[in-house]
Write a protein that holds these residues in place. Structure first.
Motif, PDB file in Angstrom:
ATOM      1  N   ARG A  22       0.860  -1.260  -0.056  1.00 28.63           N
ATOM      2  CA  ARG A  22      -0.037  -0.123  -0.025  1.00 28.63           C
ATOM      3  C   ARG A  22       0.841   1.352   0.160  1.00 28.63           C
TER       4      ARG A  22
ATOM      5  N   ASN B  13       1.582   3.211  -3.177  1.00 28.59           N
ATOM      6  CA  ASN B  13       0.769   3.803  -3.629  1.00 28.59           C
ATOM      7  C   ASN B  13       0.727   5.304  -3.457  1.00 28.59           C
TER       8      ASN B  13
ATOM      9  N   GLU C   5      -3.893   7.579   1.804  1.00 31.72           N
ATOM     10  CA  GLU C   5      -5.140   6.925   1.161  1.00 31.72           C
ATOM     11  C   GLU C   5      -6.180   7.797   1.187  1.00 31.72           C
TER      12      GLU C   5
ATOM     13  N   TYR D  20     -17.161   3.720  -5.158  1.00 34.14           N
ATOM     14  CA  TYR D  20     -15.796   3.885  -5.555  1.00 34.14           C
ATOM     15  C   TYR D  20     -15.441   2.549  -6.481  1.00 34.14           C
ATOM     16  N   PRO D  21     -15.008   2.500  -7.570  1.00 36.46           N
ATOM     17  CA  PRO D  21     -14.611   1.328  -8.484  1.00 36.46           C
ATOM     18  C   PRO D  21     -13.891   0.660  -8.010  1.00 36.46           C
ATOM     19  N   LYS D  22     -12.847   0.846  -7.215  1.00 36.86           N
ATOM     20  CA  LYS D  22     -11.611   0.021  -6.923  1.00 36.86           C
ATOM     21  C   LYS D  22     -11.774  -0.231  -5.333  1.00 36.86           C
ATOM     22  N   LYS D  23     -11.211  -1.579  -5.033  1.00 36.01           N
ATOM     23  CA  LYS D  23     -11.062  -1.965  -3.482  1.00 36.01           C
ATOM     24  C   LYS D  23     -10.266  -0.919  -2.762  1.00 36.01           C
TER      25      LYS D  23
END
Length: 312
Positions: A58, A61, A250, A292-295
């Motif tokens: 993580r 990112n 995040e 939200y389209p992502k996990k």
């Protein structure tokens, strides 16, 4: 009188312990644990914090600015080093630091180091610059202070680079140099942040410590620090701060993305979007995150806590 005597004995005992540690090339697990005492989780056999792999994934990112901002608020203002020569620009590398310090060779110190290395069971074949490489494990990043030496300061070439990648699946960060840049660039998966490169072999350098505090430019690096490196710089993050940093980063990234959506829609004045959010905007944020389209690694509880804080 008794208190003074006890105090004197304590100082003598402490001094003896420090002297014993100073004679070691490699730090003991107890010393590494003392250096990283704020870490409360699982540890590796050498005492370094075992930051979970998912957290390190993580971390990749995040952005340099997000990490810098979070660490600065925690009082860690000297964690970023820039102006590197990067083997493969455009890639991001994260991992757990194994540290080594090299110093200009002087015969008396070099003899002591070699004797101590032998006593510690370190390899007596090949150059002693391989000692830090011998202890690397999966997920480690080899971080070395080569005091900025370029010519005759090449800590590795292509053979050792491949050995490092085979052990760690990662690369290196050297405040010094490497050789065989062309061959290293052909090693898939390996990357390097260095201060220079040269065709010469390493010469007149002694590894004076392994897994002890070192200096990389403007940064003090501890063994087990989380390493973040990309084309904009390198950051060395205290292990106990990594998970909180990742969650905060995040959330910041989500907020920034949502603000861009609102700005493009033109529904609110920019001051309301960039400033403290109204309850209406907070509600829209919750709805937007829900679709939200992502996990996401952050939870609804994290979002509620973030929005409840003053200033949001």
């Amino acid at each position: 009188m008794i208190k003074r005597t006890l105090l004197l004995l304590s100082i003598i005992t402490l001094s003896g312990g420090l002297a014993a540690r100073a004679q070691r090339v490699g730090s003991s697990p107890e010393y590494v644990k003392a250096l990283t005492a704020d870490w409360k989780g699982e540890r590796l056999a050498d005492g370094r914090p075992k930051i979970p792999d998912i957290v390190m994934e993580r971390l990749a990112n995040c952005t340099l600015e997000q990490i810098w901002g979070y660490l600065g608020k925690k009082g860690y203002r000297n964690q970023v080093e820039k102006n590197w020569i990067i083997l493969k620009p455009g890639e991001t590398m994260t991992g757990r630091a194994v540290t080594a310090q090299f110093m200009p060779m002087r015969p008396d110190l070099d003899s002591l180091v070699r004797a101590q290395g032998k006593a510690e069971g370190r390899s007596q074949k090949g150059g002693i610059n391989i000692w830090p490489i011998d202890i690397l494990t999966k997920g480690d990043i080899y971080v070395a202070d080569g005091f900025g030496k370029i010519k005759d300061g090449t800590l590795i070439g292509s053979s050792l680079g491949n050995a490092i990648y085979g052990k760690t699946g990662k690369g290196v960060i050297f405040y010094g140099s490497v050789r065989d840049m062309q061959e290293l660039k052909d090693t898939k998966g390996f990357n390097a942040w260095v201060k220079g490169h040269d065709p010469s072999y390493i010469k007149d350098m002694t590894p004076t410590s392994i897994n002890a505090p070192i200096r990389i430019g403007d940064v003090t690096v501890l063994p087990g620090d989380a390493v973040f490196a990309n084309e904009y710089g390198t950051v060395f993050i205290p292990a106990h701060l990594v998970e909180g940093l990742v969650s905060a980063s995040e959330m910041t990234a989500l907020r920034d993305e949502f603000e861009r959506v609102l700005l493009q829609q033109g529904k609110y004045p920019s001051g309301e979007i960039h400033g403290d959010w109204s309850d209406k905007i907070k509600g829209e944020f919750r709805t937007w995150v829900g679709k939200y389209p992502k996990k996401l690694a952050i939870t609804q509880k994290d979002i509620d806590s973030y929005l409840a804080k003053e200033g949001h």
